[in-house]
Design an enzyme around this catalytic site. Sequence first.
Site, PDB file in Angstrom:
ATOM      1  N   SER A  58      40.952  47.645  47.097  1.00  7.84           N
ATOM      2  CA  SER A  58      41.155  46.768  45.802  1.00  7.84           C
ATOM      3  C   SER A  58      42.012  47.289  44.582  1.00  7.84           C
ATOM      4  O   SER A  58      42.850  48.016  44.876  1.00  7.84           O
ATOM      5  CB  SER A  58      39.910  45.784  45.642  1.00  7.84           C
ATOM      6  OG  SER A  58      40.354  44.794  44.640  1.00  7.84           O
ATOM      7  N   HIS A  59      41.248  47.015  43.509  1.00  2.25           N
ATOM      8  CA  HIS A  59      41.929  47.686  42.429  1.00  2.25           C
ATOM      9  C   HIS A  59      41.641  49.018  42.230  1.00  2.25           C
ATOM     10  O   HIS A  59      42.473  49.599  41.028  1.00  2.25           O
ATOM     11  CB  HIS A  59      41.413  46.946  41.117  1.00  2.25           C
ATOM     12  CG  HIS A  59      39.823  47.191  41.026  1.00  2.25           C
ATOM     13  ND1 HIS A  59      38.985  46.409  41.835  1.00  2.25           N
ATOM     14  CD2 HIS A  59      39.351  47.884  40.261  1.00  2.25           C
ATOM     15  CE1 HIS A  59      37.778  47.011  41.446  1.00  2.25           C
ATOM     16  NE2 HIS A  59      37.960  47.673  40.469  1.00  2.25           N
TER      17      HIS A  59
ATOM     18  N   ASP B  65      46.625  42.666  42.065  1.00  4.88           N
ATOM     19  CA  ASP B  65      45.805  44.034  42.494  1.00  4.88           C
ATOM     20  C   ASP B  65      46.201  44.491  43.565  1.00  4.88           C
ATOM     21  O   ASP B  65      47.208  43.751  44.288  1.00  4.88           O
ATOM     22  CB  ASP B  65      44.358  43.960  42.159  1.00  4.88           C
ATOM     23  CG  ASP B  65      43.654  42.889  43.150  1.00  4.88           C
ATOM     24  OD1 ASP B  65      44.176  42.234  43.886  1.00  4.88           O
ATOM     25  OD2 ASP B  65      42.354  43.348  43.550  1.00  4.88           O
TER      26      ASP B  65
ATOM     27  N   ASP C  68      44.859  44.657  46.625  1.00  2.00           N
ATOM     28  CA  ASP C  68      44.856  43.776  47.787  1.00  2.00           C
ATOM     29  C   ASP C  68      45.205  42.218  47.478  1.00  2.00           C
ATOM     30  O   ASP C  68      44.757  41.393  48.650  1.00  2.00           O
ATOM     31  CB  ASP C  68      43.354  43.937  48.269  1.00  2.00           C
ATOM     32  CG  ASP C  68      42.316  43.529  47.312  1.00  2.00           C
ATOM     33  OD1 ASP C  68      42.439  43.464  46.106  1.00  2.00           O
ATOM     34  OD2 ASP C  68      41.268  42.847  47.863  1.00  2.00           O
TER      35      ASP C  68
ATOM     36  N   ASP D 216      43.929  39.975  45.588  1.00  3.57           N
ATOM     37  CA  ASP D 216      43.145  38.815  45.383  1.00  3.57           C
ATOM     38  C   ASP D 216      42.979  38.440  44.013  1.00  3.57           C
ATOM     39  O   ASP D 216      42.270  37.591  43.436  1.00  3.57           O
ATOM     40  CB  ASP D 216      41.797  38.983  45.932  1.00  3.57           C
ATOM     41  CG  ASP D 216      41.023  40.308  45.673  1.00  3.57           C
ATOM     42  OD1 ASP D 216      41.815  41.060  44.992  1.00  3.57           O
ATOM     43  OD2 ASP D 216      39.803  40.453  46.358  1.00  3.57           O
ATOM     44  N   ARG D 217      43.442  39.378  43.007  1.00  4.05           N
ATOM     45  CA  ARG D 217      43.306  39.100  41.619  1.00  4.05           C
ATOM     46  C   ARG D 217      44.487  38.754  41.120  1.00  4.05           C
ATOM     47  O   ARG D 217      45.637  39.238  41.661  1.00  4.05           O
ATOM     48  CB  ARG D 217      42.761  40.528  40.993  1.00  4.05           C
ATOM     49  CG  ARG D 217      41.454  40.668  41.374  1.00  4.05           C
ATOM     50  CD  ARG D 217      41.008  42.058  40.276  1.00  4.05           C
ATOM     51  NE  ARG D 217      39.783  42.625  40.746  1.00  4.05           N
ATOM     52  CZ  ARG D 217      39.123  43.468  40.091  1.00  4.05           C
ATOM     53  NH1 ARG D 217      39.601  43.813  39.194  1.00  4.05           N
ATOM     54  NH2 ARG D 217      38.032  43.902  40.443  1.00  4.05           N
TER      55      ARG D 217
ATOM     56  N   LYS E 226      38.955  35.484  46.520  1.00  4.37           N
ATOM     57  CA  LYS E 226      39.703  34.929  45.467  1.00  4.37           C
ATOM     58  C   LYS E 226      41.276  35.184  45.863  1.00  4.37           C
ATOM     59  O   LYS E 226      41.338  35.962  46.905  1.00  4.37           O
ATOM     60  CB  LYS E 226      39.186  35.801  44.207  1.00  4.37           C
ATOM     61  CG  LYS E 226      39.268  37.262  44.543  1.00  4.37           C
ATOM     62  CD  LYS E 226      38.587  37.779  43.320  1.00  4.37           C
ATOM     63  CE  LYS E 226      38.484  39.611  43.144  1.00  4.37           C
ATOM     64  NZ  LYS E 226      37.464  40.072  44.057  1.00  4.37           N
TER      65      LYS E 226
HETATM   66  C1  VG1 Z   1      34.415  44.243  40.443  1.00  2.00           C
HETATM   67  C2  VG1 Z   1      34.253  42.900  39.684  1.00  2.00           C
HETATM   68  C3  VG1 Z   1      33.940  41.841  40.404  1.00  2.00           C
HETATM   69  C4  VG1 Z   1      34.705  41.551  41.676  1.00  2.00           C
HETATM   70  C5  VG1 Z   1      34.757  43.162  42.377  1.00  2.00           C
HETATM   71  C6  VG1 Z   1      35.437  43.074  43.444  1.00  2.00           C
HETATM   72  O1  VG1 Z   1      32.986  44.440  40.653  1.00  2.00           O
HETATM   73  O2  VG1 Z   1      33.684  43.032  38.488  1.00  2.00           O
HETATM   74  O3  VG1 Z   1      33.858  40.605  39.752  1.00  2.00           O
HETATM   75  O4  VG1 Z   1      34.282  40.776  42.621  1.00  2.00           O
HETATM   76  O5  VG1 Z   1      35.087  44.053  41.538  1.00  2.00           O
HETATM   77  O6  VG1 Z   1      36.848  42.801  43.227  1.00  2.00           O
HETATM   78  P1  VG1 Z   1      32.232  45.503  39.857  1.00  2.00           P
HETATM   79  O7  VG1 Z   1      30.875  45.751  40.791  1.00  2.00           O
HETATM   80  O8  VG1 Z   1      32.835  46.976  39.937  1.00  2.00           O
HETATM   81  O9  VG1 Z   1      31.951  44.948  38.215  1.00  2.00           O
HETATM   82  V1  VG1 Z   1      38.178  43.507  44.113  1.00  2.00           V
HETATM   83  O10 VG1 Z   1      39.452  42.609  43.661  1.00  2.00           O
HETATM   84  O11 VG1 Z   1      38.207  44.922  43.309  1.00  2.00           O
HETATM   85  O12 VG1 Z   1      37.839  43.332  45.475  1.00  2.00           O
HETATM   86 CO    CO Z   2      41.123  42.988  44.995  1.00  4.42          CO
END
Ligand code: VG1
Ligand code: CO
Length: 540
Positions: free
Chosen positions: A110-111, A274, A276, A278-279, A373
């Site tokens: 992801s990010h 981001d 992937d 989804d953000r 998302k």
């Molecule tokens: C983070 C965010 C959470 C989100 C998750 C996955 O998790 O706070 O809101 O659902 O990333 O997003 P954490 O446990 O680091 O706070 V993604 O777009 O990185 O899959």
């Molecule tokens: Co993501």
Amino acid sequence: MRVTTRPIDGQKPGTSGLRKKTKVFMSEGYLENFVQAIFDATGGAEGKTYVLGGDGRFFSADAAQVIIKMAAANGARRVIVGRNALLSTPAASHLIRLNRTDGGIIMSASHNPGGLDEDFGVKFNAANGGPAPEAMTEAIFARTKELSRYFLADEPDIDLGRIGAQQIGSMEVSVVDPVADYAALMETLFDFAKIRAMFAGGFRMRFDAMCAVTGPYATEILEGRLGAALGTVVHGTPLPDFGGMHPDPNPTWAHELMDEMFGAGAPDFGAASDGDGDRNMVVGKGIYVSPSDSLAVLAANAHLAPGYRAGLKGVARSMPTSAAADRVAEALGIEAFETPTGWKFFGNLLDAGRATLCGEESFGTGSDHVREKDGLWAVLLWLNILAERKESVEEILNAHWERFGRNYYSRHDYEAVPIEAADGVMAGLRGQLSSLPGQVVEGMTVAAADDFAYSDPVDGSVSKGQGLRVSFTDGSRLVLRLSGTGTEGATIRLYLERYVAGPEGLTEEVQSALAPVIRAAEALAGLRARTGRAGPDVVT
Ligand code: VG1
Ligand code: CO
């Protein structure tokens, strides 16, 4: 081919899948063990169909070949894979639902940054298209601890660049255009003609894909189908290392976009996504939209888009997300839900038809059109609203605050903190929780303090330890939790909120509006004192 293996420590999925350093994932048997555990823990792959794709980060192409060969050797019937192993997370969710597959494997961290020295990840999504629920991730983790073999077909690689069907043993591999079905879904939800007319009328936009997976989606939809000017999408080619960018769409990491949106001659609307896809981060000309506000504005205006004309069934937000959306739900007379962090907790509410829109403060918004998302979806809903209301982002936000009041909101992240120090911060605050109600901190009286536990209203499952929260009688609140997506040390997230009813005081600078809550957090949790940090690494 049956390959003997041994359990590997630490294959515990976090907030969203298993994330590790890429080199860890590339080490012998690491990916294979985890994928075999997914198959084993979900009743085996025999006769099943899966979707496969990812954000294109380093190692994805090789990992895709391994996963395909493992699916074949485990007896799967078919794997639908995005061309060049690309699929945004929401597009993967859509393909799972559209093709009624048994699930999907998404290769993404992801990010988190990508590359040989950065991060890789694997997420498993269930047949509803959503992230594996907690019971399933726990079963997968349990399986990783007892694994003694995995299955891998001894066959040549699939040509992932060629759209169409190929065979691997008796399994079919369908390589599909990653964008087409997703774009078609978006056309059913939004008034493309109206948005196209807005662009034709001179509306200008900038979309920063951050060298990650949304590039091809945004280019096709915004520039191709909606007629936005060529060049609207920047950093539009997915690169294995995201061009060195940190594909986290927030004001810190998407600073190029922020500079443009706050500079002279800024476009009317800006957005970033981001790794992937989804953000989303949404920015108006000279004004930033906090994700919590974005969710609230979308909820209040969703009926302006064709897909939501019938109204919303309910709105769900993660606990640390501000209560702005709750105020909208109240005005609309619909249910509001508060879930733990992570999209997997929205799945049941969406499946049961109790929530239509969901959102998280971490730049995630989505709806019941998929079970993830969806960054580009949120951007398109904003565009649809802008095209209908014919007002600027700033005007829409100001009108929203005047009507509902404003939940000033910010998140402070302390990254790569030594684990013991982070645990100390959490334990320190946890130990005070029961004695806090009634105490006055920085002039504010504590109304309630607890460690958030969630009872799923649909299946009754209970998730404990989801974040420490302290709320004050004036509506202010602070929340502290540890991140479950990092790969280095611990990341402490401090979430801060303060409500102002208006009509005065609705346009203060956010950090100064939150100053008393920030001081209260330091007084109670001693973040700076305990970590030795002068301040947060990232403020969103
Ligand atoms: C983070 C965010 C959470 C989100 C998750 C996955 O998790 O706070 O809101 O659902 O990333 O997003 P954490 O446990 O680091 O706070 V993604 O777009 O990185 O899959
Ligand atoms: Co993501």
